[in-house]
Design an enzyme around this catalytic site. Structure first.
Site, PDB file in Angstrom:
ATOM      1  N   THR A 361     -26.043  -0.085 -59.847  1.00 40.67           N
ATOM      2  CA  THR A 361     -25.804  -1.542 -59.836  1.00 40.67           C
ATOM      3  C   THR A 361     -26.731  -2.272 -58.865  1.00 40.67           C
ATOM      4  O   THR A 361     -27.062  -1.734 -57.814  1.00 40.67           O
ATOM      5  CB  THR A 361     -24.346  -1.803 -59.410  1.00 40.67           C
ATOM      6  OG1 THR A 361     -23.496  -1.169 -60.349  1.00 40.67           O
ATOM      7  CG2 THR A 361     -24.018  -3.264 -59.317  1.00 40.67           C
ATOM      8  N   GLY A 447     -22.260  -0.579 -55.791  1.00 39.30           N
ATOM      9  CA  GLY A 447     -22.017   0.849 -55.640  1.00 39.30           C
ATOM     10  C   GLY A 447     -20.693   1.334 -56.189  1.00 39.30           C
ATOM     11  O   GLY A 447     -19.846   1.812 -55.433  1.00 39.30           O
ATOM     12  N   GLY A 448     -20.457   1.212 -57.510  1.00 35.11           N
ATOM     13  CA  GLY A 448     -19.287   1.804 -58.141  1.00 35.11           C
ATOM     14  C   GLY A 448     -17.979   1.381 -57.492  1.00 35.11           C
ATOM     15  O   GLY A 448     -17.745   0.204 -57.200  1.00 35.11           O
TER      16      GLY A 448
END
Length: 549
Positions: A361, A447-448
């Protein structure tokens, strides 16, 4: 807010101040946005230009087949945009069971990569929606910096080079991947020039014919033809039917250490931003400011609040049309007060979801001298997403379909035309001064599953401990995993880590800080007088830059 301007953490970054600001995870993208501002564009124009450039310089994280979300302060009010993609109409649990079989519980299996993880890409339609509503320059002008970067190439930065090489073993056999992303039969080396002429071709076509060419024209036809040739389900009808949605924001009130009232805004589900709102709502029932900022007690309370939030997020979050409870129910003050009571200040707890009352991302942010601010995020999900790249057009496709459940009992079960659970979330902070709302900060941490946790940790540092944005960005982080174990960064105080273990937190070994602890960009408005400008921060966990004039 009067910040403490010293930075107690080792860093290579300094906060940047100016009246026009762009903060991204790559210097070229920040400069692309700044160039547009110099040309007379506004913050929305700059965000689109930076987003296009990031697809070229950080393809390990996003591409032409990404999704995006945005929160925009237009100078008067906030707007929230959901440009996440939907499942192809062919998808359902039976589709996956027929292709991949079922597990011991009778649940259909599915891959992590490839065409059967690709939902309709939403990012470009998101750009179109933003430009149509707020933009001031032609699309061709906004795409020109990215086109030039793609055609001339750029020297590969260190962190992107590392992530690129790590992705090769898993993705090199995916359709179109090697031709696009393995020049010389391998990943580019740090400092080696990479060009992306196929992506430049797509951007030039969009500049000439408009974004709809991606969904209805020759690019759409190329995507569908490639899907048909390589066992994908995407159709022209899936692409042409797609439209992003203006969804507003959901919010949680926060009181800072100086007594000022703020509101944190997130995009409503299907994104996980509500997790940050739940955790921060729970923490309003504790006096964090009285505890040492990096001490055991403060970190423990934040971790426990995040675990409580995730217990509900993982149970209930889905496409809002399928959710059994509403965001309002999940954010009810009385419900969050009851959830706060479950925290043991001295011991780690494994929480279950509550029962609310019925009823890989990139992130960037921009601000301009007229007061407009944009919080923008786009992603291919896992590194390079699905791994599928449409030949001759450079369209690397996300694998957001992996966010669906295949359990028919889940609210998040896969279905045609439905949005999956989404990890990427932009954020925006407003100041509430006697009922009058003022823009304060556009920010995000990519980041997820780290994203809502990054929002929580950085905001606590700014709101409760008055740390300036770059210090809050540089501070060591922890991360709650899906199994409620804990990761901590290597630079966290050893005494704090030992204390958390003594409280019962289970720590895991971390090998990859790039994804595990996220990377943030922050723009904070210095005062209500626009002449005072902004202060910006860019996370040293990526190759980023905050640029201003």
């Amino acid at each position: 807010m009067q910040f403490h301007w010293q930075n107690p953490y080792p860093t290579i970054r300094m906060p940047v101040m100016g009246r026009n600001v762009v903060a991204t995870s790559h210097p070229y993208a920040a400069q692309a946005g700044l160039k547009i501002l110099h040309q007379g564009g506004n913050a929305i124009d700059a965000a689109i230009a930076a987003a296009a450039a990031l697809m070229i310089v950080e393809p390990v994280s996003n591409g032409l087949g990404s999704d995006c979300f945005a929160i925009v302060w237009d100078g008067q009010e906030l707007h929230g945009l959901n440009a996440s993609g939907v499942a192809p109409q062919a998808w359902n649990p039976a589709y996956y069971a027929k292709k991949y079989g079922v597990d011991a519980n009778g649940i259909a299996k599915r891959p992590m990569r490839g065409w059967d993880t690709v939902t309709v890409p939403g990012a470009l339609a998101g750009w179109e929606a933003l430009q149509n509503r707020f933009g001031s320059l032609p699309l061709a002008d906004l795409l020109q910096p990215a086109i030039e970067i793609a055609e001339r190439g750029y020297a590969m930065p260190l962190i992107v080079a590392h992530k690129w090489a790590a992705a090769i073993p898993d993705l090199q056999t995916q359709p179109g991947f090697a031709a696009a992303f393995m020049p010389h039969g391998r990943a580019p080396l740090a400092g080696e020039r990479f060009t992306f002429p196929s992506a430049a071709r797509t951007l030039r076509a969009l500049a000439k014919n408009g974004i709809r060419a991606f969904y209805e024209g020759e690019i759409a036809e190329a995507i569908v033809a490639f899907a048909k040739a390589t066992d994908g389900a995407m159709t022209l009808a899936d692409l042409s039917a797609y439209r992003p949605d203006w969804v507003g924001t959901i919010q949680q009130s926060l009181r800072a250490a100086d007594g000022q009232q703020y509101d944190l805004h997130e995009i409503p589900p299907n994104g996980q931003g509500i997790g940050a709102l739940i955790a921060l709502g729970i923490l309003q029932h504790f006096d964090l400011a009285s505890l040492p900022v990096d001490g055991i007690e403060s970190q423990h309370l934040q971790i426990e609040a995040m675990k409580l939030a995730f217990a509900d997020v993982y149970q209930y979050l889905a496409d809002p049309r399928s959710m059994a409870v509403t965001p309002e129910q999940m954010l009810s003050p009385s419900y969050l007060a009851e959830r706060a009571k479950q925290i043991n200040p001295k011991k780690s707890t494994h929480f279950k979801h509550g029962l609310p009352a019925s009823g890989g991302t990139v992130y960037l942010t921009t601000a301009d001298a007229q007061g407009r601010m944009v919080s923008f995020i786009q992603s291919n999900y896992m590194g390079f997403g699905s791994g599928v790249v449409v030949p001759e057009w450079g369209v690397s496709l996300q694998n957001r379909g992996y966010g669906f459940s295949l359990d028919p009992q889940s609210a998040n079960v896969v279905a045609g035309g439905k949005r999956p659970f989404h990890t990427i979330i932009p954020a925006f902070l407003t100041r509430n001064d006697g009922g009058q709302i003022f823009p304060q900060m556009s920010f995000g941490v990519m980041g997820g599953d780290m994203q809502p946790q990054g929002h929580l940790q950085t905001l606590v540092r700014m709101m409760n401990y008055q740390q300036q944005p770059q210090a809050a960005c540089d501070a060591p982080r922890w991360k709650v995993n899906r199994d409620f174990t804990l990761d901590v960064e290597s630079n966290m105080n050893p005494a704090t880590v030992a204390g958390l273990i003594a409280m019962g937190h289970t720590l895991k070994k971390i090998d990859d800080p790039y994804m595990d602890f996220g990377s943030g960009q922050f723009i904070w408005r210095l005062s209500d007088d626009l002449e005072d400008g902004y202060i910006a921060a860019s996370d040293s966990r990526r190759d980023g830059l905050a640029a201003a004039y």
